[in-house]
Design a protein around this motif. Structure first.
Motif, mmCIF file in Angstrom:
data_model
loop_
_atom_site.group_PDB
_atom_site.id
_atom_site.type_symbol
_atom_site.label_atom_id
_atom_site.label_comp_id
_atom_site.label_asym_id
_atom_site.label_seq_id
_atom_site.Cartn_x
_atom_site.Cartn_y
_atom_site.Cartn_z
ATOM 1 N N MET A 106 8.384 -16.338 18.382
ATOM 2 C CA MET A 106 7.341 -16.330 17.350
ATOM 3 C C MET A 106 6.104 -17.087 17.818
ATOM 4 O O MET A 106 6.206 -18.155 18.411
ATOM 5 C CB MET A 106 7.848 -16.975 16.049
ATOM 6 N N GLU A 107 4.952 -16.533 17.502
ATOM 7 C CA GLU A 107 3.697 -17.172 17.879
ATOM 8 C C GLU A 107 3.559 -18.554 17.257
ATOM 9 O O GLU A 107 2.978 -19.450 17.857
ATOM 10 C CB GLU A 107 2.505 -16.295 17.475
ATOM 11 N N MET A 108 4.086 -18.754 16.046
ATOM 12 C CA MET A 108 3.971 -20.067 15.409
ATOM 13 C C MET A 108 4.699 -21.149 16.209
ATOM 14 O O MET A 108 4.351 -22.318 16.105
ATOM 15 C CB MET A 108 4.488 -20.051 13.972
ATOM 16 N N LEU A 109 5.694 -20.761 16.994
ATOM 17 C CA LEU A 109 6.404 -21.720 17.854
ATOM 18 C C LEU A 109 5.657 -21.904 19.170
ATOM 19 O O LEU A 109 5.581 -23.010 19.700
ATOM 20 C CB LEU A 109 7.830 -21.254 18.108
ATOM 21 N N ARG A 110 5.134 -20.816 19.677
ATOM 22 C CA ARG A 110 4.420 -20.856 20.953
ATOM 23 C C ARG A 110 3.071 -21.555 20.826
ATOM 24 O O ARG A 110 2.647 -22.288 21.719
ATOM 25 C CB ARG A 110 4.232 -19.429 21.472
ATOM 26 N N GLN A 111 2.390 -21.299 19.718
ATOM 27 C CA GLN A 111 1.075 -21.906 19.454
ATOM 28 C C GLN A 111 1.185 -22.738 18.174
ATOM 29 O O GLN A 111 0.609 -22.407 17.152
ATOM 30 C CB GLN A 111 0.014 -20.825 19.304
ATOM 31 N N SER A 112 1.922 -23.810 18.279
ATOM 32 C CA SER A 112 2.345 -24.552 17.091
ATOM 33 C C SER A 112 1.225 -25.237 16.322
ATOM 34 O O SER A 112 1.419 -25.625 15.173
ATOM 35 C CB SER A 112 3.407 -25.586 17.479
ATOM 36 N N ARG A 113 0.068 -25.370 16.891
ATOM 37 C CA ARG A 113 -1.026 -26.045 16.184
ATOM 38 C C ARG A 113 -1.915 -25.075 15.403
ATOM 39 O O ARG A 113 -2.784 -25.513 14.654
ATOM 40 C CB ARG A 113 -1.854 -26.863 17.164
ATOM 41 N N LEU A 114 -1.708 -23.779 15.573
ATOM 42 C CA LEU A 114 -2.541 -22.798 14.874
ATOM 43 C C LEU A 114 -2.104 -22.645 13.419
ATOM 44 O O LEU A 114 -0.917 -22.576 13.119
ATOM 45 C CB LEU A 114 -2.479 -21.435 15.552
ATOM 46 N N SER A 115 -3.073 -22.545 12.529
ATOM 47 C CA SER A 115 -2.769 -22.357 11.107
ATOM 48 C C SER A 115 -2.645 -20.894 10.729
ATOM 49 O O SER A 115 -2.226 -20.580 9.613
ATOM 50 C CB SER A 115 -3.847 -23.024 10.249
ATOM 51 N N VAL A 116 -2.997 -20.001 11.635
ATOM 52 C CA VAL A 116 -2.905 -18.555 11.396
ATOM 53 C C VAL A 116 -2.301 -17.926 12.645
ATOM 54 O O VAL A 116 -2.851 -18.091 13.735
ATOM 55 C CB VAL A 116 -4.300 -17.941 11.136
ATOM 56 N N THR A 117 -1.178 -17.217 12.477
ATOM 57 C CA THR A 117 -0.561 -16.548 13.626
ATOM 58 C C THR A 117 0.003 -15.194 13.200
ATOM 59 O O THR A 117 0.404 -15.015 12.048
ATOM 60 C CB THR A 117 0.583 -17.383 14.247
ATOM 61 N N PRO A 118 0.059 -14.244 14.132
ATOM 62 C CA PRO A 118 0.699 -12.966 13.826
ATOM 63 C C PRO A 118 2.217 -13.110 13.811
ATOM 64 O O PRO A 118 2.774 -14.028 14.422
ATOM 65 C CB PRO A 118 0.246 -12.061 14.977
ATOM 66 N N VAL A 119 2.856 -12.199 13.101
ATOM 67 C CA VAL A 119 4.324 -12.133 13.023
ATOM 68 C C VAL A 119 4.713 -10.700 13.359
ATOM 69 O O VAL A 119 4.186 -9.751 12.768
ATOM 70 C CB VAL A 119 4.830 -12.513 11.608
ATOM 71 N N ARG A 120 5.623 -10.521 14.303
ATOM 72 C CA ARG A 120 6.098 -9.180 14.650
ATOM 73 C C ARG A 120 7.023 -8.656 13.555
ATOM 74 O O ARG A 120 7.648 -9.439 12.826
ATOM 75 C CB ARG A 120 6.837 -9.226 15.986
ATOM 76 N N ALA A 121 7.130 -7.338 13.442
ATOM 77 C CA ALA A 121 7.932 -6.714 12.375
ATOM 78 C C ALA A 121 9.379 -7.211 12.393
ATOM 79 O O ALA A 121 9.951 -7.504 11.339
ATOM 80 C CB ALA A 121 7.882 -5.188 12.495
ATOM 81 N N GLY A 122 9.983 -7.318 13.565
ATOM 82 C CA GLY A 122 11.360 -7.808 13.659
ATOM 83 C C GLY A 122 11.485 -9.259 13.209
ATOM 84 O O GLY A 122 12.484 -9.642 12.591
ATOM 85 N N GLU A 123 10.479 -10.062 13.494
ATOM 86 C CA GLU A 123 10.470 -11.463 13.060
ATOM 87 C C GLU A 123 10.326 -11.558 11.538
ATOM 88 O O GLU A 123 10.974 -12.375 10.890
ATOM 89 C CB GLU A 123 9.329 -12.215 13.750
ATOM 90 N N TRP A 124 9.476 -10.692 11.000
ATOM 91 C CA TRP A 124 9.298 -10.640 9.536
ATOM 92 C C TRP A 124 10.637 -10.375 8.864
ATOM 93 O O TRP A 124 11.033 -11.084 7.935
ATOM 94 C CB TRP A 124 8.280 -9.550 9.204
ATOM 95 N N GLN A 125 11.346 -9.371 9.357
ATOM 96 C CA GLN A 125 12.650 -9.013 8.773
ATOM 97 C C GLN A 125 13.668 -10.134 8.971
ATOM 98 O O GLN A 125 14.487 -10.397 8.083
ATOM 99 C CB GLN A 125 13.153 -7.697 9.368
ATOM 100 N N ALA A 126 13.628 -10.792 10.111
ATOM 101 C CA ALA A 126 14.581 -11.880 10.380
ATOM 102 C C ALA A 126 14.360 -13.055 9.423
ATOM 103 O O ALA A 126 15.335 -13.645 8.926
ATOM 104 C CB ALA A 126 14.463 -12.346 11.833
ATOM 105 N N ILE A 127 13.121 -13.377 9.132
ATOM 106 C CA ILE A 127 12.851 -14.468 8.185
ATOM 107 C C ILE A 127 13.292 -14.073 6.781
ATOM 108 O O ILE A 127 13.901 -14.875 6.064
ATOM 109 C CB ILE A 127 11.367 -14.887 8.230
ATOM 110 N N LEU A 128 13.032 -12.837 6.387
ATOM 111 C CA LEU A 128 13.490 -12.384 5.069
ATOM 112 C C LEU A 128 15.014 -12.429 4.979
ATOM 113 O O LEU A 128 15.565 -12.815 3.940
ATOM 114 C CB LEU A 128 12.978 -10.977 4.778
ATOM 115 N N ALA A 129 15.692 -12.067 6.066
ATOM 116 C CA ALA A 129 17.157 -12.119 6.071
ATOM 117 C C ALA A 129 17.656 -13.559 5.950
ATOM 118 O O ALA A 129 18.627 -13.833 5.222
ATOM 119 C CB ALA A 129 17.699 -11.452 7.353
ATOM 120 N N LEU A 130 17.011 -14.483 6.643
ATOM 121 C CA LEU A 130 17.403 -15.902 6.522
ATOM 122 C C LEU A 130 17.207 -16.391 5.090
ATOM 123 O O LEU A 130 18.019 -17.142 4.572
ATOM 124 C CB LEU A 130 16.586 -16.773 7.486
#
Length: 135
Positions: A106-130
């Motif tokens: 996830m971009e939020m982990l790679r670029q941890s200081r950014l307040s706005v980051t993209p989320v890939r479709a698979g990541e979106w679904q994984a967070i919803l599943a969690l």
């Protein structure tokens, strides 16, 4: 449709504030990379609302309702309009995100200081599943 993650400190402007207000201008972002991500957003895109600082968790979904417009006195920055979607069944913590293999890039982990980051479709679904599983 694209997916995004927008961070805000809950004691400054949190999910409850967005629900109360019904919509807001997501402005005040003063980082060039984050600004460029805001410029990519389109009406209909969805975003996670992430409480940073104290809670450190994805708490809800939002909708982008207006494309970017200039922000700041010189107009070199960008803002978008967002509306609340729905709260997640439970917050998904940063620790859970870091521990999840499908979320490792996830971009939020790679670029941890950014307040706005993209989320890939698979990541979106994984967070919803969690969010749908007990903590």
């Amino acid at each position: 449709m694209a997916y995004w993650l927008l961070r805000s400190e809950p004691d400054v402007f949190g999910w409850d504030d967005l629900v109360r207000d019904g919509a807001t201008e997501w402005d005040g972002v003063r980082n060039y990379t984050a600004r460029n991500f805001l410029k990519e957003m389109k009406p209909g895109d969805e975003a996670f609302f992430y409480h940073s600082n104290k809670q450190k968790a994805v708490v809800a979904r939002m909708r982008i309702t207006r494309a970017w417009q200039p922000d700041g006195a010189d107009g070199q920055w960008a803002s978008v309009r967002v509306e609340p979607g729905e709260a997640l069944k439970r917050p998904v913590t940063l620790a859970e995100i870091k521990a999840s293999k499908p979320l490792a890039a996830m971009e939020m982990l790679r670029q941890s200081r950014l307040s706005v980051t993209p989320v890939r479709a698979g990541e979106w679904q994984a967070i919803l599943a969690l969010a749908d599983t007990p903590a």
